[in-house]
Structure formats: structure tokens, C-alpha cells
Design a protein around this motif. Structure first.
Motif, PDB file in Angstrom:
ATOM      1  N   ALA A 129      -2.948 -12.272   7.910  1.00 48.02           N
ATOM      2  CA  ALA A 129      -1.706 -12.277   7.576  1.00 48.02           C
ATOM      3  C   ALA A 129      -2.043 -11.157   5.872  1.00 48.02           C
ATOM      4  CB  ALA A 129      -1.345 -13.172   6.615  1.00 48.02           C
ATOM      5  N   GLU A 130      -3.411 -11.146   5.250  1.00 48.07           N
ATOM      6  CA  GLU A 130      -4.191 -10.296   4.109  1.00 48.07           C
ATOM      7  C   GLU A 130      -3.462  -8.695   4.368  1.00 48.07           C
ATOM      8  OE1 GLU A 130      -4.497  -8.565   0.785  1.00 48.07           O
ATOM      9  OE2 GLU A 130      -4.243 -11.287   0.702  1.00 48.07           O
ATOM     10  N   ALA A 131      -3.678  -8.702   5.710  1.00 50.49           N
ATOM     11  CA  ALA A 131      -4.222  -7.183   7.096  1.00 50.49           C
ATOM     12  C   ALA A 131      -2.140  -7.257   6.672  1.00 50.49           C
ATOM     13  CB  ALA A 131      -4.634  -7.068   7.986  1.00 50.49           C
ATOM     14  N   LEU A 132      -1.408  -8.058   6.734  1.00 46.45           N
ATOM     15  CA  LEU A 132      -0.141  -7.247   6.630  1.00 46.45           C
ATOM     16  C   LEU A 132       0.416  -7.527   5.676  1.00 46.45           C
ATOM     17  CD1 LEU A 132       0.875  -9.849   9.904  1.00 46.45           C
ATOM     18  CD2 LEU A 132       1.329  -7.662   9.760  1.00 46.45           C
ATOM     19  N   ARG A 133       0.301  -8.590   4.720  1.00 51.83           N
ATOM     20  CA  ARG A 133       0.701  -8.207   3.163  1.00 51.83           C
ATOM     21  C   ARG A 133       0.149  -6.763   2.642  1.00 51.83           C
ATOM     22  NH1 ARG A 133       2.750 -11.484  -0.183  1.00 51.83           N
ATOM     23  NH2 ARG A 133       2.132 -11.049  -2.640  1.00 51.83           N
ATOM     24  N   SER A 134      -0.682  -6.217   2.921  1.00 50.01           N
ATOM     25  CA  SER A 134      -1.578  -4.760   2.911  1.00 50.01           C
ATOM     26  C   SER A 134      -1.096  -3.386   2.909  1.00 50.01           C
ATOM     27  CB  SER A 134      -2.805  -5.554   1.735  1.00 50.01           C
ATOM     28  OG  SER A 134      -3.759  -5.272   2.783  1.00 50.01           O
ATOM     29  N   ASP A 135      -0.129  -3.805   4.482  1.00 54.66           N
ATOM     30  CA  ASP A 135      -0.140  -2.614   5.303  1.00 54.66           C
ATOM     31  C   ASP A 135      -0.318  -1.335   4.212  1.00 54.66           C
ATOM     32  OD1 ASP A 135       1.091  -1.261   7.736  1.00 54.66           O
ATOM     33  OD2 ASP A 135      -0.269  -2.308   8.310  1.00 54.66           O
ATOM     34  N   PRO A 136       0.343  -0.433   4.571  1.00 55.13           N
ATOM     35  CA  PRO A 136       1.067   0.602   4.466  1.00 55.13           C
ATOM     36  C   PRO A 136       2.604   0.893   4.292  1.00 55.13           C
ATOM     37  CG  PRO A 136      -0.669   1.468   5.263  1.00 55.13           C
ATOM     38  CD  PRO A 136      -1.186   0.568   5.541  1.00 55.13           C
ATOM     39  N   TYR A 137       2.670   0.553   5.471  1.00 53.96           N
ATOM     40  CA  TYR A 137       4.222   0.524   5.642  1.00 53.96           C
ATOM     41  C   TYR A 137       5.265  -0.751   4.298  1.00 53.96           C
ATOM     42  CZ  TYR A 137       4.049   3.033  10.100  1.00 53.96           C
ATOM     43  OH  TYR A 137       4.153   4.180  11.036  1.00 53.96           O
ATOM     44  N   THR A 138       4.292  -1.245   4.274  1.00 56.88           N
ATOM     45  CA  THR A 138       5.273  -2.237   3.427  1.00 56.88           C
ATOM     46  C   THR A 138       4.989  -1.463   2.038  1.00 56.88           C
ATOM     47  OG1 THR A 138       3.335  -2.944   2.044  1.00 56.88           O
ATOM     48  CG2 THR A 138       4.361  -4.228   3.964  1.00 56.88           C
ATOM     49  N   SER A 139       4.311  -0.047   1.671  1.00 55.43           N
ATOM     50  CA  SER A 139       5.007   0.558   0.505  1.00 55.43           C
ATOM     51  C   SER A 139       5.836   1.951   0.879  1.00 55.43           C
ATOM     52  CB  SER A 139       3.614   1.059   0.411  1.00 55.43           C
ATOM     53  OG  SER A 139       2.861   0.209  -0.611  1.00 55.43           O
ATOM     54  N   ASN A 140       6.147   2.146   2.165  1.00 52.90           N
ATOM     55  CA  ASN A 140       7.161   3.085   2.951  1.00 52.90           C
ATOM     56  C   ASN A 140       8.635   2.947   2.056  1.00 52.90           C
ATOM     57  OD1 ASN A 140       8.248   5.213   4.027  1.00 52.90           O
ATOM     58  ND2 ASN A 140       9.112   3.589   5.600  1.00 52.90           N
ATOM     59  N   GLY A 141       9.407   4.253   1.818  1.00 52.87           N
ATOM     60  CA  GLY A 141      10.005   4.426   1.006  1.00 52.87           C
ATOM     61  C   GLY A 141      11.261   4.776   1.438  1.00 52.87           C
ATOM     62  N   THR A 142      10.699   5.577   2.660  1.00 53.38           N
ATOM     63  CA  THR A 142      11.391   6.541   3.295  1.00 53.38           C
ATOM     64  C   THR A 142      12.447   5.778   5.207  1.00 53.38           C
ATOM     65  OG1 THR A 142      12.484   9.347   3.933  1.00 53.38           O
ATOM     66  CG2 THR A 142      10.617   7.796   4.814  1.00 53.38           C
ATOM     67  N   PHE A 143      13.528   6.409   4.706  1.00 53.41           N
ATOM     68  CA  PHE A 143      14.641   5.749   5.649  1.00 53.41           C
ATOM     69  C   PHE A 143      14.767   6.651   7.282  1.00 53.41           C
ATOM     70  CE2 PHE A 143      13.850   1.503   3.071  1.00 53.41           C
ATOM     71  CZ  PHE A 143      12.826   1.455   3.970  1.00 53.41           C
ATOM     72  N   SER A 144      14.462   7.983   7.029  1.00 52.02           N
ATOM     73  CA  SER A 144      14.358   9.143   7.786  1.00 52.02           C
ATOM     74  C   SER A 144      14.034   9.373   8.703  1.00 52.02           C
ATOM     75  CB  SER A 144      15.079  10.258   6.377  1.00 52.02           C
ATOM     76  OG  SER A 144      15.836  11.558   7.248  1.00 52.02           O
ATOM     77  N   ALA A 180      15.983   5.174  13.241  1.00 54.90           N
ATOM     78  CA  ALA A 180      14.597   4.799  14.260  1.00 54.90           C
ATOM     79  C   ALA A 180      13.175   5.236  12.980  1.00 54.90           C
ATOM     80  CB  ALA A 180      14.427   6.953  14.301  1.00 54.90           C
ATOM     81  N   VAL A 181      13.141   5.149  11.810  1.00 54.05           N
ATOM     82  CA  VAL A 181      12.270   5.147  11.213  1.00 54.05           C
ATOM     83  C   VAL A 181      11.824   3.665  10.499  1.00 54.05           C
ATOM     84  CG1 VAL A 181      11.390   4.679   9.093  1.00 54.05           C
ATOM     85  CG2 VAL A 181      12.259   6.422   9.743  1.00 54.05           C
ATOM     86  N   HIS A 182      13.373   2.620  10.885  1.00 54.63           N
ATOM     87  CA  HIS A 182      13.405   0.901  11.413  1.00 54.63           C
ATOM     88  C   HIS A 182      12.814   0.385  12.812  1.00 54.63           C
ATOM     89  CE1 HIS A 182      14.820  -3.143  10.644  1.00 54.63           C
ATOM     90  NE2 HIS A 182      15.523  -2.949  12.064  1.00 54.63           N
ATOM     91  N   LEU A 183      13.023   1.404  13.689  1.00 56.24           N
ATOM     92  CA  LEU A 183      12.451   0.962  14.624  1.00 56.24           C
ATOM     93  C   LEU A 183      10.525   0.790  14.804  1.00 56.24           C
ATOM     94  CD1 LEU A 183      15.135   1.778  17.158  1.00 56.24           C
ATOM     95  CD2 LEU A 183      14.934  -0.117  16.639  1.00 56.24           C
ATOM     96  N   GLU A 184      10.404   2.604  14.165  1.00 55.15           N
ATOM     97  CA  GLU A 184       9.862   3.086  13.905  1.00 55.15           C
ATOM     98  C   GLU A 184       8.087   1.703  13.448  1.00 55.15           C
ATOM     99  OE1 GLU A 184       6.204   6.242  11.676  1.00 55.15           O
ATOM    100  OE2 GLU A 184       8.616   5.679  11.246  1.00 55.15           O
ATOM    101  N   GLU A 185       8.879   0.488  12.270  1.00 59.64           N
ATOM    102  CA  GLU A 185       8.317  -0.162  11.291  1.00 59.64           C
ATOM    103  C   GLU A 185       8.590  -0.851  12.168  1.00 59.64           C
ATOM    104  OE1 GLU A 185      10.217  -0.159   7.186  1.00 59.64           O
ATOM    105  OE2 GLU A 185       9.370   1.476   7.056  1.00 59.64           O
ATOM    106  N   MET A 186       9.244  -1.494  13.210  1.00 62.42           N
ATOM    107  CA  MET A 186       9.259  -3.102  13.889  1.00 62.42           C
ATOM    108  C   MET A 186       8.001  -2.411  14.895  1.00 62.42           C
ATOM    109  SD  MET A 186      12.964  -3.916  13.913  1.00 62.42           S
ATOM    110  CE  MET A 186      12.365  -5.693  15.081  1.00 62.42           C
ATOM    111  N   LEU A 187       8.241  -0.888  15.240  1.00 61.83           N
ATOM    112  CA  LEU A 187       6.555  -0.706  16.646  1.00 61.83           C
ATOM    113  C   LEU A 187       5.048  -0.778  15.816  1.00 61.83           C
ATOM    114  CD1 LEU A 187       8.909   1.761  18.464  1.00 61.83           C
ATOM    115  CD2 LEU A 187       8.326  -0.772  19.027  1.00 61.83           C
TER     116      LEU A 187
END
Length: 257
Positions: free
Chosen positions: A5-20, A70-77
């Protein structure tokens, strides 16, 4: 909080702010690789599979989309791979994993913010894909239909299988971003609904978000432990803004990956 859980919580994707997708090098390549895995054994003619990938990419890069891209899909994947690599999907069979991957690609394939039938239309597009590629796996096809339609309400339930709960959690992971990135996400949602008057949007969006406040957002233990608290804090922050008549309006400085 355990290490997963800690690894997920600190994952860099949680700091991504672009969806283009145009601002995300590697997005196309990741989706292309995961599409091959998603369709493995289902699409005998790879050129037909490539044709469908191109069609899905085109849909997810429509200029009317700002978050459901497509970035939403990228994050889910990405989070799918993290959960898999960390052994957090032991209760999900290979057939169910394939269904999750296909559901990721198709669940927002049809997205029109003025429509109330996006989920049904996306499921219909998936069935068109099955007919066109002569996909033989009835179990996978049934699961994907179920998973896509479940995104209409996103309500967690004790009756959900681990696979369905995992898929829905991947779709809701955006709520657990760091606050700056969450605000960026919220501003993109507003852009997709810019035809709704300001005051009406504030009321309706706040009403929808408050539904999350009284329910469990994440169905799996690892995603709950990683993101539930932060998701509730983020949602409450936006609701308070909306109730005060304010909407997140601009992207903020966040780490792009």
C-alpha cells in the motif's frame, strides 16, 4: 500501512497532472504493448488487432476529451502492472486479468459528456470488436461487459468478485492522487462539461462527489489502504470548493512523468 500500500501511495503516477497523450512520451508504446497482451489468444489476425488498437487510440485522443484520454488508460495499466508485480492479484485468474485489461481499453471508448449511455455504448463497441475479430472466449466477453457496465455507478459491493473490485479500483485511483494533481484532474472534468452553467455544475458535481463520502471508494484491501483516506480528503476539498461556488480552473505545477 503495509509495504504494498505504501508503494502505491507514493507511486510517481499519483503526482502526474497531465492527461494529454501528446505530452506523455511513451504513452502510445505502453498502450500498444498492453493491447497485445489484452488480445492474446482472442485475435487470430494481428492486423485486425492493430486496426482496432488504432481505432481505440483515435477515440481516446479526441479533442473533446480532457481527462478521459489515453493517459487515463495508461495510468490504469500502470497500476495494474504494479499490483501484478507486487503479488497483489493472487485472487485474480489469468482469464479475469485479460478481462480487466480489455475493460480498461474499452470502458471509456465511447465518451460523450452530454450522453447518459456511454457505458452501454462502450460495451456495444466491445461486442462489435468481438464479432469483428471472431473472439472465441465467451467467459472473457461476458466479464468485460459486466465490468464496463459496472462503471456506470462505481458503487463498491461485498458481492463484487476480486477481479471486478480490482478493475473499479484502477478506474478510481485518480481520486487518490496528491492534492495538486487531483485538482488538475478536477479541472479537466470541468472542461469536459463546460456546456453546463457554472452554478448548476457546482451543485451537480458536489452531489455526485458527496455520494463517495458516505461509501467505501475502493473495494480491494491494498487500494483501500493506499488511497481511501487521501481520496476522501481530496473529494471533501473539492466539494467544499464547489459548495462555495468555486471550480478548479487551471493546471498547477506538478511533476510530469
Amino acid at each position: 500501512m503495509d509495504a504494498h500500500a505504501e508503494a502505491l501511495r507514493s507511486d510517481p503516477y499519483t503526482s502526474n497532472g497531465t492527461f494529454s497523450a501528446t505530452n506523455r512520451p511513451g504513452c502510445y508504446e505502453l498502450l500498444s504493448r498492453m493491447w497485445i497482451r489484452a488480445t492474446d489468444g482472442l485475435v487470430a489476425d494481428r492486423s485486425k488487432g492493430d486496426e482496432w488498437f488504432g481505432r481505440l487510440w483515435k477515440l481516446h485522443t479526441e479533442t473533446t476529451r480532457f481527462y478521459h484520454t489515453a493517459v487515463h488508460l495508461e495510468e490504469m495499466l500502470h497500476f495494474f502492472r504494479v499490483l501484478e508485480e507486487r503479488g497483489c492479484m493472487s485472487g485474480v485468474s489469468e482469464t479475469e486479468r485479460q478481462a480487466i485489461l480489455l475493460s480498461i481499453f474499452f470502458h471509456d471508448a465511447i465518451y460523450e459528456s452530454r450522453s447518459s449511455s456511454n457505458e452501454e455504448n462502450s460495451a456495444q463497441l466491445f461486442q462489435e470488436f468481438c464479432r469483428d475479430t471472431k473472439s472465441p472466449d465467451a467467459v472473457v466477453n461476458t466479464l468485460v461487459d459486466e465490468f464496463i457496465l459496472a462503471t456506470k455507478t462505481h458503487m463498491t459491493s461485498d458481492n463484487h468478485t476480486v477481479a471486478l473490485a480490482t478493475f473499479l479500483d484502477l478506474d478510481m485511483a485518480v481520486l487518490g492522487k496528491h492534492l495538486e494533481s487531483y485538482i488538475s484532474y478536477a479541472s479537466m472534468i470541468r472542461r469536459e462539461y463546460d456546456f453546463i452553467p457554472h452554478d448548476t455544475y457546482c451543485q451537480k458535481r458536489a452531489d455526485v462527489l458527496e455520494a463517495f463520502m458516505g461509501n467505501r471508494v475502493f473495494g480491494t484491501k491494498v487500494m483501500y489502504d493506499a488511497f481511501e483516506e487521501r481520496a476522501k480528503e481530496n473529494v471533501r476539498y473539492e466539494v467544499d470548493l464547489l459548495r462555495a461556488g468555486s471550480i478548479p480552473k487551471k493546471l498547477v505545477s506538478v511533476m510530469f512523468i
